[in-house]
Enzyme design. Structure first.
Site, PDB file in Angstrom:
ATOM      1  CD  GLU A 273      -2.557  -1.091   2.781  1.00 19.21           C
ATOM      2  OE1 GLU A 273      -2.385  -0.253   3.750  1.00 19.21           O
ATOM      3  OE2 GLU A 273      -3.508  -2.019   2.731  1.00 19.21           O
ATOM      4  CE1 TYR A 316       0.518  14.483  10.046  1.00 19.22           C
ATOM      5  CE2 TYR A 316       1.158  15.075   7.988  1.00 19.22           C
ATOM      6  CZ  TYR A 316       0.464  14.241   8.666  1.00 19.22           C
ATOM      7  OH  TYR A 316      -0.720  13.465   8.191  1.00 19.22           O
ATOM      8  CB  CYS A 342      -5.774  34.827  10.084  1.00 17.07           C
ATOM      9  SG  CYS A 342      -5.862  36.051   9.029  1.00 17.07           S
TER      10      CYS A 342
HETATM   11  C1  LIG Z   1      -2.015   6.208   4.677  1.00 21.44           C
HETATM   12  C2  LIG Z   1      -1.982   5.016   4.384  1.00 21.44           C
HETATM   13  C3  LIG Z   1      -0.901   4.084   3.459  1.00 21.44           C
HETATM   14  C4  LIG Z   1      -0.057   4.987   2.846  1.00 21.44           C
HETATM   15  O1  LIG Z   1       0.897   5.423   3.792  1.00 21.44           O
HETATM   16  P1  LIG Z   1       2.217   6.130   2.890  1.00 21.44           P
HETATM   17  O2  LIG Z   1       3.225   6.619   4.163  1.00 21.44           O
HETATM   18  O3  LIG Z   1       1.677   7.200   2.061  1.00 21.44           O
HETATM   19  O4  LIG Z   1       3.051   5.296   2.085  1.00 21.44           O
HETATM   20  C5  LIG Z   1      -1.111   2.648   3.559  1.00 21.44           C
HETATM   21  N1  LIG Z   1      -1.878   2.005   4.133  1.00 21.44           N
HETATM   22  C6  LIG Z   1      -2.839   2.573   5.242  1.00 21.44           C
HETATM   23  C7  LIG Z   1      -3.644   1.642   5.758  1.00 21.44           C
HETATM   24  C8  LIG Z   1      -2.749   3.931   5.418  1.00 21.44           C
HETATM   25  O5  LIG Z   1      -3.529   4.467   6.220  1.00 21.44           O
END
Ligand SMILES: *Cc1c(COP(=O)(O)O)cnc(C)c1O
Length: 413
Positions: A273, A316, A342
């Site tokens: 992911e 962040y 602002c």
């Molecule tokens: C945000 C998220 C990602 C992606 O994270 P990155 O740091 O952008 O690679 C993958 N899996 C889940 C469940 C997320 O919430």
């Protein structure tokens, strides 16, 4: 390799001089490089080689339809966290059958829409959500394919706001409760145990937490298989970091070696992911200097992009490089680059050594492709910026700048 480089002192995206885009579409504007996006995706494919994981791009990092379509065209799937993201994926031509759905607060309506669409995997984050998904599955006469998102309880050693795998985190089910939940799911007729999932955080710059988490999770996968759960997918999440300033995250090749070593012997089809690592360094945010404020205590450059356009520094304490589109010689001084919003936290670049910016001058915030536009808001009633996609010598607007009347769309006076 960066696709944003200076040629004769002028910053280009691939073959396009960025001042030309700023002059044509105005500022602030996000600009993305097709070659960077394609290159980053291809690097993941190459690094994992014969394992042939399903690469589910994490839509929340940057959800522009043209970017989703590009990844879909490269064979990518998607990682979504809302029904709205599923709708975007489908609108862009992505396949629900290659899409996984995470998030602690999926509504029954979102679950039903995703199940109807033929989603690959629901990444379930609590026992109560599992029951809700079972109910949706039974109501629709389907078996919802699920993976539990387990919390491997490792410290991802990233900023505390983007760590998700600690015991105290709201994400995932506690590791030691997972087996019992899978066992309970055997009696739930609206469900089918299809995988196991984890995601420990974002902007990971070390491989050891990944190794530790996946070693635990792979062990759990094997145990679940031994208990006759028909799992097919091991979803290892995203989170690989990028270089914003001086971070040295693992290379994609090293990341792949760690993931493959930790998960070998599971027999699972891997799901990845990645979000930030695909799009972060594929985009910049163009901005124009409005004014300076030079006080005895501080030098400020006030630019036309604000925290509503690029939230990461305020949210962040994130660092984005800030560079002129046209290089200019001169003595460097310390400058805070601030936006027009602002809020005292509307500081986009703090204490930077810069040749003193001039009013009207164009700059770019670097590494702004991830969690930039997707987090943009209308705070202070500021229309959101345009987005532009470059490909070699060509470019096109892939999202128009919002117009003033968009600001009150749907409102009643
Ligand atoms: C945000 C998220 C990602 C992606 O994270 P990155 O740091 O952008 O690679 C993958 N899996 C889940 C469940 C997320 O919430």
């Amino acid at each position: 390799m960066s696709f944003f480089t200076y040629r004769k002192g002028v910053l280009h995206a691939e073959g396009v001089p960025l001042p030309a885009i700023a002059d044509a579409v105005g500022t602030p504007a996000y600009v993305y490089s097709t070659a960077a996006l394609t290159g980053h995706f291809g690097a993941v494919v190459d690094a994992f080689g014969e394992a042939r994981p399903l690469i589910c791009y994490s839509v929340k990092a940057n959800s522009n339809l043209s970017i989703l379509r590009l990844f879909a065209g490269l064979g990518g799937g998607f990682d979504i966290v809302s029904g709205g993201e599923l709708a975007r994926v489908r609108q862009a031509g992505g396949e629900a059958a290659k899409t996984v759905f995470a998030g602690v607060g999926k509504t029954p309506e979102e679950m039903a829409a995703a199940l109807d669409a033929g989603l690959l995997l629901f990444n379930v984050e609590s026992a109560e959500e599992l029951e809700a998904l079972d109910a949706v599955g039974r109501r629709l006469g389907k078996k919802a394919p699920f993976a539990l998102r387990v919390n491997p309880e490792v410290d991802a050693r990233t900023h505390r706001y983007i760590a998700t795998g600690l015991k105290t985190s709201k994400f995932g089910v506690p590791f030691e409760e997972a087996v019992a939940l899978y066992e309970r799911s055997k009696k739930m007729r609206g469900l089918k145990a299809a995988g196991l999932d984890c995601h420990i955080g974002s902007q990971l710059t070390q491989s050891s937490p990944v190794r530790a988490a996946l070693t635990k999770v792979a062990g759990l996968y094997r145990e679940l298989k031994a208990r006759k759960h028909p799992l097919e997918y091991l979803d290892v999440g995203g989170g690989l970091g990028i270089t914003y300033t001086d971070e040295t995250p693992p290379s994609v090749a090293e990341y792949a070696r760690v993931v493959l070593a930790a998960t070998k012997d599971t027999g699972a089809r891997l799901v990845l992911e990645p979000g930030r690592s695909l799009v972060g360094n594929a985009g910049v945010l163009l901005t124009r200097v409005l004014y300076r404020k030079l006080t005895p205590a501080k030098r400020f450059a006030i630019v036309d992009a604000g925290m509503n356009d690029l939230l990461r520094p305020a949210l962040y304490e994130a660092h984005h490089g800030f560079v002129p589109l046209v290089k200019r010689r001169g003595k460097e001084v310390e400058v805070d680059v601030v936006g027009p919003v602002c809020e005292s936290t509307d500081v986009l670049a703090k204490a930077r050594s810069l040749v003193l910016p001039q009013p009207g001058e164009l700059y770019a915030f670097l590494s702004a492709g991830a969690y930039g536009m997707s987090m943009a808001s209308n705070y202070n009633s500021r229309p959101r910026p345009a987005e532009v996609l470059v490909a070699e010598e060509a470019w096109r607007v892939v999202r128009e700048r919002e117009r003033t009347e968009d600001l009150w769309r749907g409102e009643r006076a």
